[in-house]
Design a protein around this motif. Structure first.
Motif, PDB file in Angstrom:
ATOM      1  N   ARG A 126      10.999  54.176  22.825  1.00 50.52           N
ATOM      2  CA  ARG A 126      11.855  53.151  22.248  1.00 50.52           C
ATOM      3  C   ARG A 126      13.242  53.688  21.942  1.00 50.52           C
ATOM      4  N   SER A 127      13.315  54.993  21.675  1.00 46.74           N
ATOM      5  CA  SER A 127      14.583  55.561  21.253  1.00 46.74           C
ATOM      6  C   SER A 127      15.417  55.945  22.471  1.00 46.74           C
ATOM      7  N   THR A 128      16.268  55.075  22.917  1.00 46.25           N
ATOM      8  CA  THR A 128      17.062  55.325  24.111  1.00 46.25           C
ATOM      9  C   THR A 128      18.451  55.833  23.770  1.00 46.25           C
ATOM     10  N   LYS A 129      18.899  55.627  22.541  1.00 44.16           N
ATOM     11  CA  LYS A 129      20.227  56.070  22.158  1.00 44.16           C
ATOM     12  C   LYS A 129      20.148  57.423  21.465  1.00 44.16           C
ATOM     13  N   GLN A 130      21.216  58.218  21.587  1.00 47.60           N
ATOM     14  CA  GLN A 130      21.269  59.495  20.921  1.00 47.60           C
ATOM     15  C   GLN A 130      21.562  59.278  19.437  1.00 47.60           C
ATOM     16  N   PRO A 131      20.775  59.905  18.535  1.00 50.94           N
ATOM     17  CA  PRO A 131      21.033  59.728  17.116  1.00 50.94           C
ATOM     18  C   PRO A 131      22.365  60.334  16.702  1.00 50.94           C
ATOM     19  N   VAL A 132      22.982  59.754  15.704  1.00 51.71           N
ATOM     20  CA  VAL A 132      24.250  60.235  15.195  1.00 51.71           C
ATOM     21  C   VAL A 132      23.993  61.047  13.950  1.00 51.71           C
ATOM     22  N   ALA A 133      24.436  62.296  13.934  1.00 50.86           N
ATOM     23  CA  ALA A 133      24.203  63.165  12.797  1.00 50.86           C
ATOM     24  C   ALA A 133      25.173  62.825  11.666  1.00 50.86           C
ATOM     25  N   THR A 134      24.709  62.974  10.440  1.00 46.69           N
ATOM     26  CA  THR A 134      25.543  62.734   9.274  1.00 46.69           C
ATOM     27  C   THR A 134      25.517  63.957   8.387  1.00 46.69           C
ATOM     28  N   PRO A 135      26.460  64.080   7.472  1.00 42.78           N
ATOM     29  CA  PRO A 135      26.437  65.195   6.525  1.00 42.78           C
ATOM     30  C   PRO A 135      25.189  65.140   5.661  1.00 42.78           C
ATOM     31  N   ARG A 136      24.909  66.215   4.947  1.00 42.41           N
ATOM     32  CA  ARG A 136      23.753  66.285   4.061  1.00 42.41           C
ATOM     33  C   ARG A 136      23.771  65.091   3.108  1.00 42.41           C
ATOM     34  N   SER A 137      22.668  64.375   3.028  1.00 40.07           N
ATOM     35  CA  SER A 137      22.625  63.122   2.279  1.00 40.07           C
ATOM     36  C   SER A 137      22.158  63.352   0.854  1.00 40.07           C
ATOM     37  N   ALA A 138      22.992  62.969  -0.113  1.00 47.45           N
ATOM     38  CA  ALA A 138      22.635  63.103  -1.517  1.00 47.45           C
ATOM     39  C   ALA A 138      21.694  61.988  -1.936  1.00 47.45           C
ATOM     40  N   GLY A 139      21.843  60.799  -1.350  1.00 41.70           N
ATOM     41  CA  GLY A 139      20.992  59.686  -1.707  1.00 41.70           C
ATOM     42  C   GLY A 139      20.773  58.767  -0.527  1.00 41.70           C
ATOM     43  N   ILE A 140      19.517  58.633  -0.096  1.00 40.19           N
ATOM     44  CA  ILE A 140      19.165  57.749   1.013  1.00 40.19           C
ATOM     45  C   ILE A 140      18.490  56.532   0.399  1.00 40.19           C
ATOM     46  N   PRO A 141      18.951  55.318   0.692  1.00 39.94           N
ATOM     47  CA  PRO A 141      18.390  54.135   0.039  1.00 39.94           C
ATOM     48  C   PRO A 141      16.916  53.932   0.377  1.00 39.94           C
ATOM     49  N   CYS A 142      16.163  53.403  -0.585  1.00 43.67           N
ATOM     50  CA  CYS A 142      14.747  53.117  -0.371  1.00 43.67           C
ATOM     51  C   CYS A 142      14.624  51.686   0.141  1.00 43.67           C
ATOM     52  N   VAL A 143      14.909  51.502   1.411  1.00 44.87           N
ATOM     53  CA  VAL A 143      14.858  50.193   2.061  1.00 44.87           C
ATOM     54  C   VAL A 143      14.022  50.316   3.325  1.00 44.87           C
ATOM     55  N   LYS A 144      13.524  49.193   3.810  1.00 44.93           N
ATOM     56  CA  LYS A 144      12.658  49.236   4.984  1.00 44.93           C
ATOM     57  C   LYS A 144      13.397  49.729   6.218  1.00 44.93           C
ATOM     58  N   TYR A 145      14.649  49.330   6.369  1.00 44.48           N
ATOM     59  CA  TYR A 145      15.409  49.687   7.563  1.00 44.48           C
ATOM     60  C   TYR A 145      16.669  50.435   7.166  1.00 44.48           C
ATOM     61  N   LEU A 146      16.787  51.649   7.650  1.00 43.51           N
ATOM     62  CA  LEU A 146      17.959  52.475   7.409  1.00 43.51           C
ATOM     63  C   LEU A 146      18.946  52.298   8.557  1.00 43.51           C
ATOM     64  N   ALA A 147      19.959  53.132   8.622  1.00 46.67           N
ATOM     65  CA  ALA A 147      20.903  53.073   9.737  1.00 46.67           C
ATOM     66  C   ALA A 147      20.160  53.338  11.046  1.00 46.67           C
ATOM     67  N   LYS A 148      20.526  52.635  12.094  1.00 50.96           N
ATOM     68  CA  LYS A 148      19.847  52.746  13.376  1.00 50.96           C
ATOM     69  C   LYS A 148      20.257  54.017  14.126  1.00 50.96           C
ATOM     70  N   ASN A 149      19.272  54.642  14.788  1.00 48.58           N
ATOM     71  CA  ASN A 149      19.528  55.832  15.606  1.00 48.58           C
ATOM     72  C   ASN A 149      20.398  56.836  14.852  1.00 48.58           C
ATOM     73  N   HIS A 150      19.966  57.158  13.667  1.00 46.41           N
ATOM     74  CA  HIS A 150      20.767  57.952  12.736  1.00 46.41           C
ATOM     75  C   HIS A 150      19.996  59.201  12.344  1.00 46.41           C
ATOM     76  N   THR A 151      20.681  60.302  12.119  1.00 48.54           N
ATOM     77  CA  THR A 151      20.049  61.511  11.619  1.00 48.54           C
ATOM     78  C   THR A 151      20.573  61.812  10.222  1.00 48.54           C
ATOM     79  N   TYR A 152      19.681  61.740   9.247  1.00 50.51           N
ATOM     80  CA  TYR A 152      20.010  62.107   7.877  1.00 50.51           C
ATOM     81  C   TYR A 152      19.643  63.573   7.667  1.00 50.51           C
ATOM     82  N   ARG A 153      20.407  64.245   6.820  1.00 50.18           N
ATOM     83  CA  ARG A 153      20.111  65.646   6.550  1.00 50.18           C
ATOM     84  C   ARG A 153      19.973  65.861   5.052  1.00 50.18           C
TER      85      ARG A 153
END
Length: 237
Positions: free
Chosen positions: A46-73
């Motif tokens: 299903r994952s056809t797009k390359q994920p986009v890396a982001t800086p180290r995440s201090a707070g990731i929301p507790c939601v069902k759907y996060l950013a699409k094709n995204h890499t959290y650190r």
């Protein structure tokens, strides 16, 4: 328990997992340990797009759907699929230390309904974050028996002299054409390296449906995983 080759796991409740390859052939479910250059699990089709890396995440929301094709650190890397659901968590050179827990664990577990918990793709005791990017709804049996056994084996390997645990990876797969947030099946893998020598590596993998297993099938899968760990040069827990 199965060497992962990009296939999807299928089984019925109370039976050991079996894989169906992308070509439609049934594959047997033994756990394998490859002596060198082990291949890592292939990402979900299903994952056809390359994920986009982001800086180290201090707070990731507790939601069902996060950013699409995204890499959290958050110490380790956590990648979402094309709908924003947690797809893969990976630790390059695994170390152990318990991280702070969060209320998001309970909320994610509730999304799965009765007999579900918010399962860590990388355990909190292995520095896995207790934020949504690392949490998926899994059955109590999967969380407390199968995933727990794999995590404990990793910690046992870390405590074995001259052993490293590399590329510790958990991948969540969802049903095709379904936007639900409960994974259909998961794979876990790690590479055991001896004496810091790249030619002395063994791959340990396990794949399972996200269902309420009986004790017999779970014991079989855990024992096969431990056998693979021994073959890779790591003492079994």
């Amino acid at each position: 328990m199965i060497a992962i080759t990009g296939a999807a796991a299928v089984s019925s409740a109370g039976q050991a997992a079996t894989l169906v390859s992308l070509s439609g052939r049934l594959e047997p479910p033994p756990v394998t340990a490859s002596p060198r250059n082990p291949r890592q699990p292939v990402a979900s089709p299903r994952s056809t797009k390359q994920p986009v890396a982001t800086p180290r995440s201090a707070g990731i929301p507790c939601v069902k759907y996060l950013a699409k094709n995204h890499t959290y650190r958050s110490i380790w890397a956590y990648t979402t699929d094309d709908l924003g659901r947690p797809h893969q968590a990976q630790a390059g050179n695994l170390t152990s230390q318990t991280q702070r827990r969060s209320k998001c664990e309970q909320e994610v577990g509730q999304w799965g309904g009765p007999n579900h918990q918010g399962g860590h793709m990388i355990a909190a005791t292995l520095k896995g974050t207790s934020q949504r990017a690392n949490l998926v709804p899994v059955t109590t049996q999967v969380n407390l028996t199968l995933m727990k056994a794999f995590e404990n084996q990793a910690k046992r390997c870390l405590s074995t002299p001259n052993r490293q645990v590399l590329n510790y990876t958990t991948t969540a797969f969802y049903k095709r054409n379904d936007s639900g947030v409960v994974p259909d099946h998961l794979t876990m893998s790690m590479v055991i390296q001896r004496d810091r020598d790249q030619n002395k590596r063994g791959l340990v993998t396990m794949a399972f449906r996200n269902i309420a297993y009986g004790k017999g099938p779970m014991k079989t899968m855990v024992n096969r995983m431990k056998d693979a760990a021994r073959e890779a040069g790591c003492a079994a827990s």
